[in-house]
Write a protein that holds these residues in place. Structure first.
Motif, PDB file in Angstrom:
ATOM      1  N   PRO A 104       0.806  -1.158   0.081  1.00  0.00           N
ATOM      2  CA  PRO A 104      -0.118   0.063   0.101  1.00  0.00           C
ATOM      3  C   PRO A 104       1.041   1.346   0.004  1.00  0.00           C
ATOM      4  CG  PRO A 104      -0.893  -1.700   1.589  1.00  0.00           C
ATOM      5  CD  PRO A 104       0.575  -2.072   0.979  1.00  0.00           C
ATOM      6  N   PHE A 105       1.941   1.214   0.727  1.00  0.00           N
ATOM      7  CA  PHE A 105       2.901   2.491   1.092  1.00  0.00           C
ATOM      8  C   PHE A 105       3.397   2.586  -0.534  1.00  0.00           C
ATOM      9  CE2 PHE A 105       7.188   4.190   1.351  1.00  0.00           C
ATOM     10  CZ  PHE A 105       6.970   5.362   1.900  1.00  0.00           C
ATOM     11  N   SER A 106       3.646   1.629  -1.180  1.00  0.00           N
ATOM     12  CA  SER A 106       4.568   2.010  -2.748  1.00  0.00           C
ATOM     13  C   SER A 106       3.643   2.542  -3.733  1.00  0.00           C
ATOM     14  CB  SER A 106       5.085   0.546  -3.177  1.00  0.00           C
ATOM     15  OG  SER A 106       3.957  -0.256  -3.538  1.00  0.00           O
ATOM     16  N   ALA A 107       2.060   2.362  -3.383  1.00  0.00           N
ATOM     17  CA  ALA A 107       1.168   2.854  -3.962  1.00  0.00           C
ATOM     18  C   ALA A 107       0.817   4.423  -3.964  1.00  0.00           C
ATOM     19  CB  ALA A 107      -0.334   1.933  -3.966  1.00  0.00           C
ATOM     20  N   ILE A 108       1.323   4.957  -2.776  1.00  0.00           N
ATOM     21  CA  ILE A 108       1.003   6.249  -2.428  1.00  0.00           C
ATOM     22  C   ILE A 108       2.201   7.098  -2.285  1.00  0.00           C
ATOM     23  CG2 ILE A 108      -1.097   5.530  -1.283  1.00  0.00           C
ATOM     24  CD1 ILE A 108       0.474   6.287   1.272  1.00  0.00           C
ATOM     25  N   TYR A 109       3.334   6.409  -2.292  1.00  0.00           N
ATOM     26  CA  TYR A 109       4.799   7.260  -1.789  1.00  0.00           C
ATOM     27  C   TYR A 109       4.853   8.437  -2.621  1.00  0.00           C
ATOM     28  CZ  TYR A 109       8.061   5.570  -5.262  1.00  0.00           C
ATOM     29  OH  TYR A 109       8.790   5.468  -6.387  1.00  0.00           O
ATOM     30  N   ILE A 110       4.555   8.482  -4.028  1.00  0.00           N
ATOM     31  CA  ILE A 110       5.059   9.535  -4.961  1.00  0.00           C
ATOM     32  C   ILE A 110       4.140  10.943  -4.645  1.00  0.00           C
ATOM     33  CG2 ILE A 110       4.798  10.568  -7.318  1.00  0.00           C
ATOM     34  CD1 ILE A 110       5.583   7.579  -8.476  1.00  0.00           C
ATOM     35  N   GLU A 111       2.914  10.492  -4.017  1.00  0.00           N
ATOM     36  CA  GLU A 111       1.734  11.638  -3.900  1.00  0.00           C
ATOM     37  C   GLU A 111       2.222  12.061  -2.495  1.00  0.00           C
ATOM     38  OE1 GLU A 111      -0.902  13.604  -5.595  1.00  0.00           O
ATOM     39  OE2 GLU A 111       0.125  12.102  -6.510  1.00  0.00           O
ATOM     40  N   LEU A 112       2.780  11.302  -1.734  1.00  0.00           N
ATOM     41  CA  LEU A 112       3.190  11.473  -0.267  1.00  0.00           C
ATOM     42  C   LEU A 112       4.136  12.939  -0.228  1.00  0.00           C
ATOM     43  CD1 LEU A 112       3.937   8.511   2.235  1.00  0.00           C
ATOM     44  CD2 LEU A 112       2.170  10.355   2.066  1.00  0.00           C
ATOM     45  N   TYR A 113       4.984  12.794  -1.235  1.00  0.00           N
ATOM     46  CA  TYR A 113       5.847  13.761  -1.158  1.00  0.00           C
ATOM     47  C   TYR A 113       5.230  15.288  -1.475  1.00  0.00           C
ATOM     48  CZ  TYR A 113       9.082  17.514  -3.420  1.00  0.00           C
ATOM     49  OH  TYR A 113       9.698  18.654  -3.238  1.00  0.00           O
ATOM     50  N   TYR A 114       4.274  15.301  -2.372  1.00  0.00           N
ATOM     51  CA  TYR A 114       3.523  16.614  -2.762  1.00  0.00           C
ATOM     52  C   TYR A 114       2.868  16.957  -1.558  1.00  0.00           C
ATOM     53  CZ  TYR A 114       4.887  16.432  -7.550  1.00  0.00           C
ATOM     54  OH  TYR A 114       5.596  16.321  -8.845  1.00  0.00           O
ATOM     55  N   ILE A 115       2.088  15.997  -0.806  1.00  0.00           N
ATOM     56  CA  ILE A 115       1.415  16.397   0.521  1.00  0.00           C
ATOM     57  C   ILE A 115       2.362  16.878   1.644  1.00  0.00           C
ATOM     58  CG2 ILE A 115       0.016  15.504   2.355  1.00  0.00           C
ATOM     59  CD1 ILE A 115      -1.016  13.375   0.053  1.00  0.00           C
ATOM     60  N   PHE A 116       3.578  16.198   1.709  1.00  0.00           N
ATOM     61  CA  PHE A 116       4.474  16.602   2.866  1.00  0.00           C
ATOM     62  C   PHE A 116       4.926  18.076   2.428  1.00  0.00           C
ATOM     63  CE2 PHE A 116       4.139  12.794   4.505  1.00  0.00           C
ATOM     64  CZ  PHE A 116       5.176  12.404   5.751  1.00  0.00           C
ATOM     65  N   ALA A 117       5.166  18.391   0.908  1.00  0.00           N
ATOM     66  CA  ALA A 117       5.811  19.610   0.671  1.00  0.00           C
ATOM     67  C   ALA A 117       4.845  20.785   0.745  1.00  0.00           C
ATOM     68  CB  ALA A 117       6.220  19.653  -0.874  1.00  0.00           C
ATOM     69  N   SER A 118       3.439  20.466   0.949  1.00  0.00           N
ATOM     70  CA  SER A 118       2.190  21.348   0.995  1.00  0.00           C
ATOM     71  C   SER A 118       2.194  21.526   2.496  1.00  0.00           C
ATOM     72  CB  SER A 118       0.960  20.888   0.311  1.00  0.00           C
ATOM     73  OG  SER A 118      -0.110  21.582   0.784  1.00  0.00           O
ATOM     74  N   VAL A 119       2.109  20.439   3.368  1.00  0.00           N
ATOM     75  CA  VAL A 119       1.770  20.793   4.705  1.00  0.00           C
ATOM     76  C   VAL A 119       3.148  21.160   5.503  1.00  0.00           C
ATOM     77  CG1 VAL A 119       1.282  19.598   6.925  1.00  0.00           C
ATOM     78  CG2 VAL A 119       0.047  19.052   4.748  1.00  0.00           C
ATOM     79  N   TRP A 120       4.290  20.743   5.061  1.00  0.00           N
ATOM     80  CA  TRP A 120       5.515  21.307   5.959  1.00  0.00           C
ATOM     81  C   TRP A 120       6.361  22.061   4.933  1.00  0.00           C
ATOM     82  CZ3 TRP A 120       5.180  20.494  10.681  1.00  0.00           C
ATOM     83  CH2 TRP A 120       4.131  19.502  11.126  1.00  0.00           C
ATOM     84  N   GLY A 121       5.783  22.804   4.091  1.00  0.00           N
ATOM     85  CA  GLY A 121       6.586  23.715   3.221  1.00  0.00           C
ATOM     86  C   GLY A 121       5.616  24.862   2.623  1.00  0.00           C
ATOM     87  N   HIS A 122       5.773  25.260   1.518  1.00  0.00           N
ATOM     88  CA  HIS A 122       5.250  26.402   0.740  1.00  0.00           C
ATOM     89  C   HIS A 122       4.427  26.191  -0.402  1.00  0.00           C
ATOM     90  CE1 HIS A 122       6.913  28.925   4.179  1.00  0.00           C
ATOM     91  NE2 HIS A 122       8.043  28.380   4.045  1.00  0.00           N
ATOM     92  N   ARG A 123       4.583  24.862  -0.586  1.00  0.00           N
ATOM     93  CA  ARG A 123       3.925  24.496  -1.982  1.00  0.00           C
ATOM     94  C   ARG A 123       2.507  24.531  -1.840  1.00  0.00           C
ATOM     95  NH1 ARG A 123       6.081  21.152  -6.666  1.00  0.00           N
ATOM     96  NH2 ARG A 123       7.874  20.782  -5.463  1.00  0.00           N
ATOM     97  N   ILE A 124       1.733  24.731  -2.734  1.00  0.00           N
ATOM     98  CA  ILE A 124       0.182  24.699  -2.688  1.00  0.00           C
ATOM     99  C   ILE A 124      -0.469  23.289  -3.174  1.00  0.00           C
ATOM    100  CG2 ILE A 124      -2.016  25.805  -3.420  1.00  0.00           C
ATOM    101  CD1 ILE A 124      -0.319  28.668  -3.460  1.00  0.00           C
ATOM    102  N   TYR A 125      -1.391  22.779  -2.765  1.00  0.00           N
ATOM    103  CA  TYR A 125      -1.796  21.606  -3.156  1.00  0.00           C
ATOM    104  C   TYR A 125      -3.327  21.420  -3.444  1.00  0.00           C
ATOM    105  CZ  TYR A 125      -2.485  16.674  -3.881  1.00  0.00           C
ATOM    106  OH  TYR A 125      -2.498  15.099  -4.545  1.00  0.00           O
ATOM    107  N   THR A 126      -3.620  21.507  -4.681  1.00  0.00           N
ATOM    108  CA  THR A 126      -5.277  21.519  -4.951  1.00  0.00           C
ATOM    109  C   THR A 126      -5.942  20.648  -5.626  1.00  0.00           C
ATOM    110  OG1 THR A 126      -4.665  22.904  -6.762  1.00  0.00           O
ATOM    111  CG2 THR A 126      -5.054  24.303  -4.703  1.00  0.00           C
ATOM    112  N   ILE A 127      -5.077  19.471  -6.159  1.00  0.00           N
ATOM    113  CA  ILE A 127      -5.555  18.624  -7.037  1.00  0.00           C
ATOM    114  C   ILE A 127      -6.250  17.585  -6.167  1.00  0.00           C
ATOM    115  CG2 ILE A 127      -4.895  18.432  -9.506  1.00  0.00           C
ATOM    116  CD1 ILE A 127      -2.217  17.950  -8.930  1.00  0.00           C
TER     117      ILE A 127
END
Length: 595
Positions: A463-486
């Motif tokens: 299950p982790f291997s199925a989501i890990y690419i998307e995890l980077y974007y979520i982390f960069a949004s929550v713990w960074g300044h990237r905006i996530y809207t998709i």
């Protein structure tokens, strides 16, 4: 039944309340029309190191020119939880009035104040403001390191002139950009008093962008073609994983089960006294209730509540409530929906506990209430103390803590009790298709890889291997300044995560039963939830390899709150895993005749 109906009514109400409040935030946020010369609200929000998103301070904690009568903006619960502390800024940006090098104030910085600014510049401090509810970002200064290897030789400069470029459409503000003048600098390198003249310029320009589309510029950054390509690659990668996994498991399980059914039916017809083997052999133990059933029921209750919370959050996200810079909307939604869904936790836990013939349902209810909230409360108390010690805006004011306590005392707890009473009175029976024997069978010795931990490692990895690419974007949004809207892509990934978790748990449960190990209840929960542990492992990787976070406060906030989120995932996916395994086990034992 009455309590159950009340709970259902409350759940339907929550979505309506939140949708209404979000629409209200949108409409009264800043749907203002202005005439020439009208004052437009400009609020200074916070300053902080760019690489440490949790470590933010009030704007006037640094010795800027403060207005004669600084006015604090009243804030909603979500804004306070988000660390926003809006106060009137010293700049006057009146509608359609251009200004050129207007002086805010002349100030003589003492050695201490100059050192404060120097420290802020060295840590890459940024400032954030809101003009007519549009966000403005900028850096306080710059460090000149060219050709200098020794940090003591670095030059520290403070920007003293801000250029505001504002776009308008008729009587509405559409867009604002702030840039600092690279030539208007104050040298702070030396430890001495410094004279500073803070200035700003304003330039108004007309645009055809309609008012309704003014926020689109912020949400488009995460929908750029190259970003979308990566997201779609992530989804295709996940879908291929799912199809291969589900196809593989379905083929194996269907073939093996078919062979099992044929074999067991044949055995019954030929020799009844022949000794049974495999999963049919343990039919008298497979529905024996698990150890620590009160804790097990509480974990299922909490997991079901968190699953419902996640679904509601996705509904609001897909409807468009969490648009960029809708300050604190997500935090408000999380607090309100968590409070209103506690009845689900009470009902599920109490009903399941009574099905397992538990008697002390009150203790079970207390355990359900504290299973997720307890660790979260302890984490919050520690991190809030750290934030207070740092004088950061992440420290919640006493009034906000009282509000959250009242929500818990007046909404969460009563609904939990109501749900518990409804669950206890539901009189549902545990539907076991086969009878349980009086004495448990001994489990045969099994190889090491059939132990709980190796099985959890196997179950969590897919299950982790199925989501890990998307995890980077979520982390960069929550713990960074990237905006996530998709959110639509995120929702697809979430569905994939649920399917893979369910399938892998079912497969491991089958192999466990085939090895004549009948203690599958806790195992299926732990295997389902093990993805949460993998996500926490990813936190370590992200912190050290993908981010520049540093300092005790940021580190403790990151690992503290991520521990709570991963624990929530553990409970939620554990519940999904167990429910899938229970459905499967009931199905296969219903399909054979057992004595």
């Amino acid at each position: 039944m009455e309590a159950k109906k009340m709970m259902e009514g409350g759940l339907y109400a929550v979505v309506l309340i939140l949708l209404c409040t979000s629409i209200q935030v949108r409409s009264d946020g800043s749907d203002h029309k202005y005439k020439v010369g009208d004052p437009v609200p400009l609020y200074a929000n916070k300053v902080g190191p760019f690489h440490n998103p949790s470590e933010t301070y009030r704007f006037f904690d640094l010795p800027f020119c403060s207005p004669a009568h600084p006015k604090e903006k009243k804030e909603a619960l979500g804004e306070v939880l988000n660390g926003d502390r809006l106060v009137s800024a010293p700049y006057k940006l009146d509608f359609l009035l251009d200004k050129d090098s207007e002086i805010v104030c002349k100030k003589k910085l003492s050695k201490e104040e100059a050192a404060q600014f120097r420290s802020a510049v060295s840590k890459d401090y940024y400032f954030q403001m809101y003009y007519d509810d549009l966000p403005i970002w900028g850096f306080l200064g710059k460090v000149e390191k060219e050709g200098k290897s020794d940090p003591s030789e670095y030059k520290y400069y403070l920007f003293k002139h801000i250029h505001f470029e504002i776009f308008y459409n008729k009587d509405r503000v559409i867009e604002i950009n702030a840039r600092t003048d690279p030539n208007a600098l104050v040298d702070l390198s030396e430890d001495k008093e410094v004279e500073v003249e803070f200035m700003y310029s304003v330039k108004w320009k007309e645009t055809n962008t309609p008012f309704e589309k003014r926020m689109e510029k912020y949400s488009q950054s995460s929908s750029l073609p190259h970003h979308l390509e990566i997201h779609w690659f992530s989804i295709i990668n996940s879908c291929v994983t799912v199809l291969l996994l589900t196809g593989f498991l379905a083929t194996i399980l269907m073939r093996v089960l078919k062979n099992d059914f044929v074999k067991y039916t044949h055995d019954e017809e030929t020799a009844d006294d022949q000794e049974e083997t495999g999963w049919k052999y343990i039919h008298g133990d497979v529905f024996r209730y698990p150890k620590y059933k009160s804790l097990f029921a509480a974990a299922l209750g909490s997991g079901t509540q968190l699953f419902t919370l996640t679904i509601f959050i996705f509904i609001l996200a897909l409807v468009g409530v969490f648009y960029p810079y809708n300050r604190g909307a997500l935090f408000t939604a999380l607090v309100v929906i968590y409070a209103l869904t506690s009845g689900i936790a009470g009902y599920t836990a109490s009903s399941f506990y009574c099905q397992l013939e538990g008697t002390n349902w009150v203790r079970n209810l207390l355990l359900t209430g504290g299973l997720f909230c307890g660790p979260l409360l302890l984490t919050f108390c520690f991190l809030n103390t750290v934030a207070i010690a740092y004088s950061a805006t992440a420290a919640l004011p006493f009034g906000t803590i009282v509000v959250i306590f009242l929500i818990w005392a007046l909404v969460t707890s009563p609904l939990l009790v109501l749900g518990g009473i409804a669950g206890k009175n539901s009189k549902a029976e545990f539907q076991a298709p086969v009878r349980t024997t009086k004495y448990p069978r001994e489990i045969p010795p099994l190889p090491w890889y059939r132990g709980t931990l190796p099985q959890m490692a196997m179950a969590g990895f897919l299950p982790f291997s199925a989501i890990y690419i998307e995890l980077y974007y979520i982390f960069a949004s929550v713990w960074g300044h990237r905006i996530y809207t998709i959110y639509s892509i995120l929702f697809i990934v979430f569905i994939i995560l649920l399917i893979v978790t369910a399938f892998i748990t079912v497969a491991l449960t089958y192999f466990q039963l085939a090895a004549e190990d009948h203690e599958w209840w806790w195992r299926s929960f732990l295997c389902g939830g093990s993805t949460g542990l993998f996500i926490y492992g990813y936190c370590l990787y992200y912190y050290y390899a993908r981010s520049d976070m540093s300092g005790f406060m940021q580190t403790s906030f990151f690992f503290g709150y991520m521990a709570c989120i991963c624990y929530g995932f553990f409970l939620m996916l554990g519940t999904v895993g167990f429910r899938a395994a229970l459905f499967f086990v009931r199905h296969i034992y219903r399909s054979i005749k057992c004595e």
